[in-house]
Design a protein around this motif. Structure first.
Motif: not given
Length: 107
Positions: A39-52, A56-59
């Motif tokens: 999930g982190g990889l996909l968020l970083g890939l598709f959303l970039g800095l917003i995904g990161i 960091y806002c998740t538990g």
């Protein structure tokens, strides 16, 4: 006009580096959180800095934590012994003991 100069090549390398940076960062940060590494990889890939930022806002607790539940597997013999002790102490009746014994032995 068709060839690339040094400034263009440097700019391309920076853009490619940023494209690879966020998925790797997301993978490593997600593996320590409930999002998980994929999930982190996909968020970083598709959303970039917003995904990161979302990662960091998740538990910070992992999805599977073996110490989360203090559950110990008991064998059939252990459970049967437990019910026998309850029967001997008078906490359960003979009928309740026989029901539990039958349930355990018929598994």
């Amino acid at each position: 006009m068709g060839s690339l100069g040094a400034p263009e090549i440097i700019l391309i390398l920076i853009v490619l580096g940023l494209f690879a940076l966020f998925p790797v960062w997301g993978y490593r940060a997600g593996s320590k959180r409930t999002v998980g590494p994929v999930g982190g990889l996909l968020l970083g890939l598709f959303l970039g800095l917003i995904g990161i930022i979302i990662i960091y806002c998740t538990g910070t607790t992992k999805v599977y934590d073996p110490n989360l539940y203090n559950y110990q597997d008991q064998s059939t013999a252990d459970e049967l012994q437990k019910y026998k002790q309850l029967f001997d102490s008078g906490a359960i009746t003979e009928a309740e003991y026989n029901v539990q014994k039958g349930r355990l032995l018929n598994q």
